[in-house]
Design an enzyme around this catalytic site. Structure first.
Site, PDB file in Angstrom:
ATOM      1  N   ASP A  15     -14.875  26.701 -10.620  1.00  0.00           N
ATOM      2  CA  ASP A  15     -16.209  26.775 -10.194  1.00  0.00           C
ATOM      3  C   ASP A  15     -17.043  27.795 -11.244  1.00  0.00           C
ATOM      4  O   ASP A  15     -16.532  28.580 -11.958  1.00  0.00           O
ATOM      5  CB  ASP A  15     -16.081  27.806  -8.960  1.00  0.00           C
ATOM      6  N   GLY A  16     -18.304  27.567 -11.128  1.00  0.00           N
ATOM      7  CA  GLY A  16     -19.143  28.327 -12.190  1.00  0.00           C
ATOM      8  C   GLY A  16     -19.944  27.542 -13.103  1.00  0.00           C
ATOM      9  O   GLY A  16     -20.613  28.227 -13.859  1.00  0.00           O
ATOM     10  N   SER A  61     -14.886  16.419  -1.435  1.00  0.00           N
ATOM     11  CA  SER A  61     -15.804  15.372  -0.568  1.00  0.00           C
ATOM     12  C   SER A  61     -17.101  15.998  -0.359  1.00  0.00           C
ATOM     13  O   SER A  61     -18.152  15.072   0.014  1.00  0.00           O
ATOM     14  CB  SER A  61     -14.967  15.092   0.618  1.00  0.00           C
ATOM     15  N   ASN A  63     -19.140  17.796  -2.290  1.00  0.00           N
ATOM     16  CA  ASN A  63     -20.004  17.738  -3.607  1.00  0.00           C
ATOM     17  C   ASN A  63     -21.172  16.498  -3.533  1.00  0.00           C
ATOM     18  O   ASN A  63     -22.122  16.687  -4.358  1.00  0.00           O
ATOM     19  CB  ASN A  63     -19.246  17.615  -5.002  1.00  0.00           C
ATOM     20  N   TRP A  64     -20.695  15.519  -2.891  1.00  0.00           N
ATOM     21  CA  TRP A  64     -21.515  14.105  -2.776  1.00  0.00           C
ATOM     22  C   TRP A  64     -23.107  14.831  -2.228  1.00  0.00           C
ATOM     23  O   TRP A  64     -23.963  13.966  -2.509  1.00  0.00           O
ATOM     24  CB  TRP A  64     -21.122  13.184  -1.816  1.00  0.00           C
ATOM     25  N   ARG A  66     -24.922  17.069  -3.282  1.00  0.00           N
ATOM     26  CA  ARG A  66     -25.541  17.955  -4.170  1.00  0.00           C
ATOM     27  C   ARG A  66     -26.656  16.916  -4.518  1.00  0.00           C
ATOM     28  O   ARG A  66     -26.742  15.664  -4.275  1.00  0.00           O
ATOM     29  CB  ARG A  66     -24.639  18.087  -5.403  1.00  0.00           C
ATOM     30  N   ILE A 190     -11.232  29.400  -0.359  1.00  0.00           N
ATOM     31  CA  ILE A 190     -10.354  28.194  -0.739  1.00  0.00           C
ATOM     32  C   ILE A 190     -11.158  26.881  -0.668  1.00  0.00           C
ATOM     33  O   ILE A 190     -10.734  25.957  -1.209  1.00  0.00           O
ATOM     34  CB  ILE A 190      -9.198  28.083   0.310  1.00  0.00           C
ATOM     35  N   GLU A 202       0.422  32.309  -4.363  1.00  0.00           N
ATOM     36  CA  GLU A 202      -0.521  33.526  -4.478  1.00  0.00           C
ATOM     37  C   GLU A 202      -1.724  33.236  -5.275  1.00  0.00           C
ATOM     38  O   GLU A 202      -1.897  32.373  -5.955  1.00  0.00           O
ATOM     39  CB  GLU A 202       0.462  34.404  -5.624  1.00  0.00           C
TER      40      GLU A 202
HETATM   41  C1  IPE Z   1     -18.025  23.610 -10.399  1.00  0.00           C
HETATM   42  O1  IPE Z   1     -18.987  24.290 -10.860  1.00  0.00           O
HETATM   43  C2  IPE Z   1     -18.018  22.140 -10.725  1.00  0.00           C
HETATM   44  C3  IPE Z   1     -18.103  21.226  -9.644  1.00  0.00           C
HETATM   45  C4  IPE Z   1     -18.162  21.337  -8.550  1.00  0.00           C
HETATM   46  C5  IPE Z   1     -18.183  19.674 -10.102  1.00  0.00           C
HETATM   47  P1  IPE Z   1     -20.434  24.570  -9.878  1.00  0.00           P
HETATM   48  O2  IPE Z   1     -21.132  23.178 -10.225  1.00  0.00           O
HETATM   49  O3  IPE Z   1     -20.208  24.418  -8.667  1.00  0.00           O
HETATM   50  O4  IPE Z   1     -21.152  25.773 -10.531  1.00  0.00           O
HETATM   51  P2  IPE Z   1     -21.869  26.725  -9.810  1.00  0.00           P
HETATM   52  O5  IPE Z   1     -21.130  27.144  -8.428  1.00  0.00           O
HETATM   53  O6  IPE Z   1     -22.996  26.097  -9.139  1.00  0.00           O
HETATM   54  O7  IPE Z   1     -22.142  27.906 -10.695  1.00  0.00           O
HETATM   55 MG    MG Z   2     -19.877  26.119  -7.138  1.00  0.00          MG
END
Ligand code: IPE
Ligand code: MG
Length: 245
Positions: A15-16, A61, A63-64, A66, A190, A202
């Site tokens: 993430d990020g 699932s 992320n579609w 976006r 999570i 952990e």
């Molecule tokens: C993670 O990075 C990659 C994917 C979900 C494909 P993000 O795209 O979620 O990055 P942030 O959270 O917007 O910074």
């Molecule tokens: Mg993210």
């Protein structure tokens, strides 16, 4: 040799990427490209350390939902990554597997995913599981659906269903549960990753944005894991006895 302080299976929520790019006034796509480089570095370092299985959450699932443009760019990146990375992984003895529902991906992408799995199926140095269109609840549901079908056909008595049998129908049914779960990007949740499989895992939350993740941070996560006492519901004394046995 398996070392108790080295996790055999590491799961990572990458993430990020977007924030990494936005901080640099770059497009989010460039963030995802940098994320792919971080994945390559991390997989190489993990293999060097002797981590047997790495499972990464590449695309959920959810992320579609976006913006269409970002989804399209991500699909293009998957496609080119499959073309460019798989051969090198194969040469390094990596077995690549995809978990999740492939049906939503374009046929060419599905075809490349299958080809990557077939090419690397015989490798056993390390396993890289890429979760794509994956969700932990989806995974539990698809297992329930398979088992309900078996019961309906008279092949399974619901009274015989136990946790071990249920686990075998999950996407990572033949792989031990993750020992260590890492999430980068500072968020501590999570996000519907390996819900069932993480019951005794952990957790390590890294403040680094995924494209900044590196060998030193993986080492820190593993060192932190090495300090934990995994009790699996037992008392400390029982768990220590069991670990010695
Ligand atoms: C993670 O990075 C990659 C994917 C979900 C494909 P993000 O795209 O979620 O990055 P942030 O959270 O917007 O910074
Ligand atoms: Mg993210």
């Amino acid at each position: 040799m398996s070392r108790p302080d080295l996790p055999g299976h590491v799961a990572i929520v990458l993430d990020g990427n977007g924030r990494w790019a936005e901080k640099r006034r770059l497009s989010r796509t460039l963030g995802h490209q940098a994320g792919l480089r971080a994945l390559r570095r991390t997989a190489e370092h993990g293999a060097r350390l002797g981590i047997r299985t790495l499972t990464v959450f590449a695309f959920s699932s959810e992320n579609w939902n976006r913006p269409a443009r970002e989804v399209t760019r991500l699909m293009e990146l998957f496609m080119s990554a499959l073309d460019k990375e798989v051969k090198g992984m194969h040469e390094h003895g990596v077995r690549v597997r995809f978990i999740g529902d492939p049906a939503a991906f374009q046929p060419e992408l599905q075809e490349r995913m299958r080809a990557a799995e077939q090419l690397t199926a015989g490798n056993d140095r390390t396993q890289l599981n890429v979760a794509a269109n994956y969700g932990g609840r989806w995974d539990i549901l698809q297992a329930a659906r398979q088992l309900a079908g078996q019961a309906q056909r008279g092949e399974l008595d619901p009274a015989d269903l136990d946790e071990a049998m249920f686990s075998r129908h999950l996407a990572l049914g033949d792989t031990p549960d993750p020992d260590l779960f890492i999430r980068t990007g500072g968020e501590q949740r999570i996000s519907n990753f390996l819900l069932w499989q993480s019951a005794y895992t952990e957790f390590y939350f890294s403040p680094l944005l995924w494209p900044d993740f590196n060998a030193a941070e993986l080492d820190r996560a593993i060192a932190s894991y090495g300090q934990r006492e995994r009790r699996f519901g037992l008392t400390g004394a029982q768990a220590r006895d069991r670990a010695r046995a």
